[in-house]
Scaffold this active site. Structure first.
Site, mmCIF file in Angstrom:
data_model
loop_
_atom_site.group_PDB
_atom_site.id
_atom_site.type_symbol
_atom_site.label_atom_id
_atom_site.label_comp_id
_atom_site.label_asym_id
_atom_site.label_seq_id
_atom_site.Cartn_x
_atom_site.Cartn_y
_atom_site.Cartn_z
ATOM 1 N N TRP A 102 -4.905 39.381 -64.696
ATOM 2 C CA TRP A 102 -3.612 38.819 -65.115
ATOM 3 C C TRP A 102 -2.506 39.851 -64.987
ATOM 4 O O TRP A 102 -1.382 39.523 -64.587
ATOM 5 C CB TRP A 102 -3.686 38.229 -66.525
ATOM 6 C CG TRP A 102 -4.523 36.980 -66.521
ATOM 7 C CD1 TRP A 102 -5.723 36.792 -67.140
ATOM 8 C CD2 TRP A 102 -4.243 35.754 -65.819
ATOM 9 N NE1 TRP A 102 -6.192 35.535 -66.870
ATOM 10 C CE2 TRP A 102 -5.312 34.881 -66.077
ATOM 11 C CE3 TRP A 102 -3.193 35.314 -65.010
ATOM 12 C CZ2 TRP A 102 -5.368 33.577 -65.542
ATOM 13 C CZ3 TRP A 102 -3.240 34.030 -64.475
ATOM 14 C CH2 TRP A 102 -4.309 33.177 -64.740
ATOM 15 N N ASP A 172 1.879 39.864 -72.470
ATOM 16 C CA ASP A 172 1.262 38.575 -72.142
ATOM 17 C C ASP A 172 0.104 38.360 -73.113
ATOM 18 O O ASP A 172 -1.010 38.822 -72.884
ATOM 19 C CB ASP A 172 0.764 38.595 -70.690
ATOM 20 C CG ASP A 172 0.029 37.306 -70.311
ATOM 21 O OD1 ASP A 172 -0.125 36.423 -71.188
ATOM 22 O OD2 ASP A 172 -0.388 37.192 -69.148
ATOM 23 N N LYS A 196 -4.893 28.378 -74.598
ATOM 24 C CA LYS A 196 -5.996 29.176 -75.116
ATOM 25 C C LYS A 196 -6.073 29.045 -76.646
ATOM 26 O O LYS A 196 -7.019 28.495 -77.158
ATOM 27 C CB LYS A 196 -5.837 30.647 -74.720
ATOM 28 C CG LYS A 196 -6.320 30.988 -73.311
ATOM 29 C CD LYS A 196 -5.386 30.582 -72.203
ATOM 30 C CE LYS A 196 -5.925 30.799 -70.820
ATOM 31 N NZ LYS A 196 -5.128 31.682 -69.984
#
Ligand SMILES: *Cc1c(COP(=O)(O)O)cnc(C)c1O
Length: 363
Positions: A102, A172, A196
């Site tokens: 990511w 993030d 999530k």
């Protein structure tokens, strides 16, 4: 109704109580004769739902008053472009810490807009740790520092918040928001895709310090209006029609979390769930996790089997046992158990029992 244990990395498990409440309210929301999805986003009913969701999130995370909470669209990935567009504010450089897939995606996108200084990367050890504070090479002239506190694919977690001095820190937090208490005031901006630990996919929560909201003339030339944090903030995240149902459902999750005792209470459960699973993996010679112990994620637990030829059988049999979505990310293979807030401790217990039985009969 039977509910399996869902270990998907995202879209991920939601609390059963939340789904039941949504089901109850689906066709007729609180006696109004219509569903929340069919309501104007500007109706007083929806605005009250939206405001309550924001307030509950503020309470849960103890978000200081000088931060805006934005409910945006395009997932976390759109933030990879919005961050440079909004936060460069005339500067030409940003620092990025690279700890996994990511981080890499965020870096690739930022490179389209500015010079990216890689403040540290753990690629050499195949992203199995996070760098320490003294391993960071930060630039004094960076517009911001970006990092990913919990790498969802590698299962790598920072065990500290980087100190970046006066340079705003951008995180993030997609796969770890609300899993443990964090001091929001340490950050310039926190963002998290909802699917999530928050709610349905598509929504992205952005928590941003007010002084970082760039005016139109401070934005990168050509930035779409819809990509401006200031426009979103000035319009209560309703410059256009927001994803009303996702917002509503996220609000139900926040309410549920408050009922569980808030973030500190769920964090205790999360740490216990993760500890059990890592202890079991470490104590077995059949399973392994490669991540440095102090950097192990409490949300995403990747593991390998002694013999990768058994992966397919493991996945088929775990699914048959009601333990779903244990395959690792397509980029790394192996297994991964994502044990977000909504995955009950009983799910982790059932997983460990299954893993023990599988190892016993396969060894
Ligand atoms: C899932 C995830 C993303 C991507 O989220 P999308 O909503 O699919 O764009 C980004 N960063 C992290 C850390 C993630 O876990």
């Amino acid at each position: 109704m039977t509910r399996a244990f869902n270990f998907c990395a995202g879209p991920a498990a939601l609390p059963t109580a939340v789904l039941e409440r949504a089901q109850q309210e689906m066709a007729d929301w609180q006696g109004k004769g219509l569903s929340i999805m069919e309501m104007s986003h500007r109706s007083k009913e929806f605005v009250s739902v939206a405001e309550k969701a924001e307030q509950d999130l503020r309470d849960l995370m103890q978000i200081p008053d000088n931060y805006k909470v934005l409910f945006m669209q395009g997932g976390a990935s759109s933030q990879f472009s919005m961050i440079p567009m909004n936060l460069l504010r005339g500067k030409g450089k940003a620092d990025y810490i690279c700890t996994g897939q990511w981080s890499k995606k965020a870096i690739a996108e930022a490179k389209r807009y500015c010079d990216v200084n890689i403040a540290a990367t753990t690629e050499a050890n195949n992203f199995t740790s996070a760098p320490s504070q003294d391993e960071l090479t930060l630039s004094a002239d960076a517009a911001y520092v970006h990092y990913c506190p919990n790498e969802t694919i590698g299962g790598v977690k920072f065990d500290y918040i980087p100190d970046t001095g006066d340079v705003p820190l951008v995180a993030d937090y997609s796969s770890a928001i609300l899993s443990e208490d964090i001091d929001v005031s340490r950050f310039g901006m926190i963002y998290a895709g909802a699917q999530k630990n928050i709610g349905p996919a598509g929504l992205c929560v952005v928590i941003i310090r007010e002084d970082l909201l760039a005016d139109a003339d401070a934005m990168l030339a050509g930035t779409p209006t819809m990509f401006s944090y200031k426009v979103a903030a000035d319009n209560g995240s309703m410059y256009n029609t927001p994803p009303t149902y996702s917002w509503y459902l996220s609000g139900l999750v926040f309410e549920w979390l408050k009922q569980q005792g808030g973030v500190a209470a769920i964090a205790d459960i999360n740490r216990r769930k993760a500890q059990k699973l890592y202890d079991f993996i470490d104590g077995s010679d059949f399973y392994a996790n490669p991540v440095a112990k102090h950097n192990r994620s409490i949300m995403n637990v990747p593991f390998t089997l002694k013999d990768a030829a058994l992966d397919k059988t493991f996945l088929a049999e775990s699914e048959a046992a009601g333990l779903l979505n244990l395959a690792g990310h397509r980029s790394v293979g192996g297994m991964r158990a994502s044990i977000y807030n909504a995955v009950p401790e009983a799910g982790v217990d059932a997983l460990i029992q299954f893993m023990a039985e599988f190892a016993a009969k396969s060894s």
